[in-house]
Scaffold this motif. Structure first.
Motif, PDB file in Angstrom:
ATOM      1  N   SER A 148       0.836  -1.207   0.000  1.00 42.83           N
ATOM      2  CA  SER A 148       0.000   0.000   0.000  1.00 42.83           C
ATOM      3  C   SER A 148       0.867   1.253   0.000  1.00 42.83           C
ATOM      4  CB  SER A 148      -0.936  -0.005   1.210  1.00 42.83           C
ATOM      5  OG  SER A 148      -1.798  -1.130   1.182  1.00 42.83           O
ATOM      6  N   ARG A 149       1.908   1.265   0.835  1.00 49.33           N
ATOM      7  CA  ARG A 149       2.810   2.428   0.872  1.00 49.33           C
ATOM      8  C   ARG A 149       3.490   2.622  -0.475  1.00 49.33           C
ATOM      9  NH1 ARG A 149       4.542   0.648   5.971  1.00 49.33           N
ATOM     10  NH2 ARG A 149       6.512  -0.091   5.090  1.00 49.33           N
ATOM     11  N   ALA A 150       3.936   1.532  -1.091  1.00 49.78           N
ATOM     12  CA  ALA A 150       4.620   1.638  -2.384  1.00 49.78           C
ATOM     13  C   ALA A 150       3.698   2.246  -3.434  1.00 49.78           C
ATOM     14  CB  ALA A 150       5.095   0.254  -2.839  1.00 49.78           C
ATOM     15  N   ALA A 151       2.443   1.824  -3.455  1.00 48.24           N
ATOM     16  CA  ALA A 151       1.493   2.358  -4.434  1.00 48.24           C
ATOM     17  C   ALA A 151       1.237   3.839  -4.188  1.00 48.24           C
ATOM     18  CB  ALA A 151       0.181   1.577  -4.369  1.00 48.24           C
ATOM     19  N   MET A 261       1.857  14.124   0.595  1.00 44.08           N
ATOM     20  CA  MET A 261       0.886  13.031   0.577  1.00 44.08           C
ATOM     21  C   MET A 261       0.799  12.365   1.947  1.00 44.08           C
ATOM     22  SD  MET A 261      -1.249  11.273  -1.401  1.00 44.08           S
ATOM     23  CE  MET A 261      -0.780  11.372  -3.144  1.00 44.08           C
ATOM     24  N   ALA A 262       1.946  12.145   2.578  1.00 48.53           N
ATOM     25  CA  ALA A 262       1.951  11.532   3.902  1.00 48.53           C
ATOM     26  C   ALA A 262       1.173  12.378   4.903  1.00 48.53           C
ATOM     27  CB  ALA A 262       3.391  11.338   4.378  1.00 48.53           C
ATOM     28  N   GLY A 263       1.412  13.695   4.886  1.00 48.95           N
ATOM     29  CA  GLY A 263       0.703  14.573   5.795  1.00 48.95           C
ATOM     30  C   GLY A 263      -0.783  14.645   5.498  1.00 48.95           C
ATOM     31  N   ALA A 264      -1.140  14.629   4.227  1.00 48.36           N
ATOM     32  CA  ALA A 264      -2.551  14.719   3.837  1.00 48.36           C
ATOM     33  C   ALA A 264      -3.321  13.468   4.244  1.00 48.36           C
ATOM     34  CB  ALA A 264      -2.664  14.938   2.332  1.00 48.36           C
ATOM     35  N   LEU A 265      -2.675  12.298   4.172  1.00 45.83           N
ATOM     36  CA  LEU A 265      -3.342  11.040   4.498  1.00 45.83           C
ATOM     37  C   LEU A 265      -3.192  10.652   5.965  1.00 45.83           C
ATOM     38  CD1 LEU A 265      -2.345   8.876   1.381  1.00 45.83           C
ATOM     39  CD2 LEU A 265      -4.495  10.069   1.787  1.00 45.83           C
ATOM     40  N   PRO A 283      14.771   7.470   6.510  1.00 47.10           N
ATOM     41  CA  PRO A 283      13.813   7.753   7.582  1.00 47.10           C
ATOM     42  C   PRO A 283      12.397   7.847   7.027  1.00 47.10           C
ATOM     43  CG  PRO A 283      14.971   9.756   6.964  1.00 47.10           C
ATOM     44  CD  PRO A 283      15.623   8.635   6.210  1.00 47.10           C
ATOM     45  N   PHE A 284      11.423   7.681   7.901  1.00 45.37           N
ATOM     46  CA  PHE A 284      10.041   7.834   7.484  1.00 45.37           C
ATOM     47  C   PHE A 284       9.710   9.308   7.277  1.00 45.37           C
ATOM     48  CE2 PHE A 284       9.506   3.550   9.254  1.00 45.37           C
ATOM     49  CZ  PHE A 284       8.661   2.989   8.303  1.00 45.37           C
ATOM     50  N   LEU A 285       8.831   9.564   6.318  1.00 41.26           N
ATOM     51  CA  LEU A 285       8.227  10.884   6.164  1.00 41.26           C
ATOM     52  C   LEU A 285       6.946  10.889   6.986  1.00 41.26           C
ATOM     53  CD1 LEU A 285       8.595  11.225   2.277  1.00 41.26           C
ATOM     54  CD2 LEU A 285      10.176  12.070   4.032  1.00 41.26           C
ATOM     55  N   ASN A 286       6.749  11.939   7.778  1.00 38.86           N
ATOM     56  CA  ASN A 286       5.630  11.994   8.728  1.00 38.86           C
ATOM     57  C   ASN A 286       5.790  10.914   9.791  1.00 38.86           C
ATOM     58  OD1 ASN A 286       3.321  13.198   9.778  1.00 38.86           O
ATOM     59  ND2 ASN A 286       1.920  11.938   8.563  1.00 38.86           N
ATOM     60  N   ALA A 287       7.024  10.765  10.270  1.00 42.58           N
ATOM     61  CA  ALA A 287       7.319   9.775  11.314  1.00 42.58           C
ATOM     62  C   ALA A 287       6.442  10.020  12.525  1.00 42.58           C
ATOM     63  CB  ALA A 287       8.794   9.857  11.701  1.00 42.58           C
ATOM     64  N   GLY A 288       5.993   8.932  13.134  1.00 35.69           N
ATOM     65  CA  GLY A 288       5.101   9.030  14.280  1.00 35.69           C
ATOM     66  C   GLY A 288       3.650   8.834  13.898  1.00 35.69           C
ATOM     67  N   ALA A 289       3.335   9.008  12.623  1.00 34.98           N
ATOM     68  CA  ALA A 289       1.978   8.736  12.152  1.00 34.98           C
ATOM     69  C   ALA A 289       1.829   7.232  11.915  1.00 34.98           C
ATOM     70  CB  ALA A 289       1.691   9.513  10.876  1.00 34.98           C
ATOM     71  N   ARG A 290       0.651   6.817  11.531  1.00 41.22           N
ATOM     72  CA  ARG A 290       0.366   5.407  11.299  1.00 41.22           C
ATOM     73  C   ARG A 290       1.238   4.866  10.170  1.00 41.22           C
ATOM     74  NH1 ARG A 290      -3.626   3.450   7.801  1.00 41.22           N
ATOM     75  NH2 ARG A 290      -4.539   5.535   7.696  1.00 41.22           N
ATOM     76  N   GLU A 291       2.029   3.829  10.459  1.00 40.43           N
ATOM     77  CA  GLU A 291       2.929   3.258   9.462  1.00 40.43           C
ATOM     78  C   GLU A 291       2.240   2.193   8.611  1.00 40.43           C
ATOM     79  OE1 GLU A 291       6.547   1.843  11.127  1.00 40.43           O
ATOM     80  OE2 GLU A 291       6.979   3.704  12.204  1.00 40.43           O
ATOM     81  N   ASP A 297      -6.271   3.230   1.929  1.00 40.31           N
ATOM     82  CA  ASP A 297      -5.468   4.448   1.825  1.00 40.31           C
ATOM     83  C   ASP A 297      -5.052   4.707   0.370  1.00 40.31           C
ATOM     84  OD1 ASP A 297      -5.479   5.136   4.570  1.00 40.31           O
ATOM     85  OD2 ASP A 297      -3.924   3.631   4.959  1.00 40.31           O
ATOM     86  N   ILE A 298      -4.941   3.640  -0.425  1.00 42.53           N
ATOM     87  CA  ILE A 298      -4.642   3.826  -1.847  1.00 42.53           C
ATOM     88  C   ILE A 298      -5.788   4.576  -2.515  1.00 42.53           C
ATOM     89  CG2 ILE A 298      -4.136   2.688  -4.047  1.00 42.53           C
ATOM     90  CD1 ILE A 298      -3.024   0.323  -2.474  1.00 42.53           C
TER      91      ILE A 298
END
Length: 323
Positions: A148-151, A261-265, A283-291, A297-298
């Motif tokens: 899902s993250r890759a898509a 996109m990470a912040g919007a979702l 590192p993750f973008l928007n680290a601390g949010a749901r991984e 989510d797609i």
């Protein structure tokens, strides 16, 4: 050359043609896609000049010459085609049809949507196959969240370099700018790798691709952020994450649309990923949010994508009306 008002008409019409027609499979099964012409020339120059026995400096110079030849051919072809259309009734419409071939709104939506639909019809196995068509990661190593993250990351990154960037260069420099951009982007995808073979020969392609995407990437992020409410997100949060995390991405450009996109979702994107050349421990973008991104989510990312495409078209339409 066309005046800028005419060029903006071409931009708007090209966006409309691409949204309606896209890349018809029936056509490109019978004819080679124009991008494959760039690919064939790049492959030829690669075989001729990227020799393992050559010293690094010579391979680097050969790579610079290869990119220069590509850009020159693309720019000249675009110039002559534009000049020819000045003497043809409906020439701007023809230019828009040609330009639409190099814009990926509809095709990107279709490819990403197939990943979401594959989860429903074929489960994780089918989704892995679908996502392998749009990303370079080892699909067998991806669980549901990673697929899902890759898509979603592909949606964000390709919104920038497959849509915003070619449209930006079309608006700025007309068809020559668009074709030159696509030549550079194709070269980067083929030889701009960090592998041993392309470390020197692909240096120019990778650096020039970074350069021509600097402005478009920084436009694509705000376009996504503004439409965040479409996916029940916050524009303010998306902007904040984008400004804070864009520089954390290994690419100088991809971090802008991906972090927006990470912040919007409200999810974390990027992070450690395994490619053919090995593990990328970003590192993750928007680290601390749901991984654990989910197939739903797609669908939310695709809503953002459509809204951002419409916003871009509206901006160019407003510019055309004002000028």
């Amino acid at each position: 050359m066309l005046i800028w008002g005419d060029t903006l008409f071409v931009v708007i019409a090209a966006l409309a043609f691409d949204a309606i027609i896209g890349d018809p499979d029936w056509l490109w099964r019978r004819l080679p896609h124009p991008v494959t012409w760039f690919g064939s020339l790049i492959a030829l120059l690669d075989r001729l000049f990227n020799r393992d026995a050559s010293p690094p400096l010579l391979r680097k110079i050969s790579g610079i010459a290869t990119v220069a030849v590509l850009v020159a051919i693309a720019g000249v072809a675009g110039f002559f085609l534009t000049e020819m259309m000045r003497f043809v009734t409906g020439g701007n419409v023809i230019l828009a049809l040609v330009a639409s071939i190099f814009i990926a709104q509809r095709s990107l939506y279709q490819h990403v949507s197939r990943v979401r639909l594959a989860f429903v019809s074929d489960g994780l196995t089918g989704a892995r196959i679908a996502v392998s068509m749009i990303v370079g990661r080892d699909p067998d190593q991806l669980d549901e969240a990673a697929v899902s993250r890759a898509a979603i990351e592909s949606t964000a990154e390709n919104f920038s370099d497959g849509i915003v960037a070619p449209v930006f260069w079309l608006a700025l420099l007309g068809l020559p700018g668009l074709l030159a951009y696509k030549a550079i982007n194709t070269a980067d995808s083929m030889i701009g790798h960090r592998s041993e073979r392309y470390r020197w020969f692909g240096w120019a392609a990778a650096r020039l691709d970074d350069f021509v995407n600097l402005v478009p990437a920084r436009l694509s992020g705000p376009l996504i952020a503004v439409v965040a409410p479409v996916a029940n997100g916050s524009a303010a949060t998306s902007f904040r994450v984008m400004v804070r995390d864009a520089a954390h991405h290994r690419s100088p450009n991809a971090g802008w649309p991906e972090s927006a996109m990470a912040g919007a979702l409200g999810i974390a994107l990027a992070g450690p990923r395994r490619y053919a050349e090995g593990l990328v421990n970003d590192p993750f973008l928007n680290a601390g949010a749901r991984e654990a991104a989910m197939p739903d989510d797609i669908g939310r990312a695709l809503k953002l994508f459509v809204a951002a495409c419409l916003l871009q078209a509206a901006i160019y339409t407003a510019l055309a009306l004002l000028l």
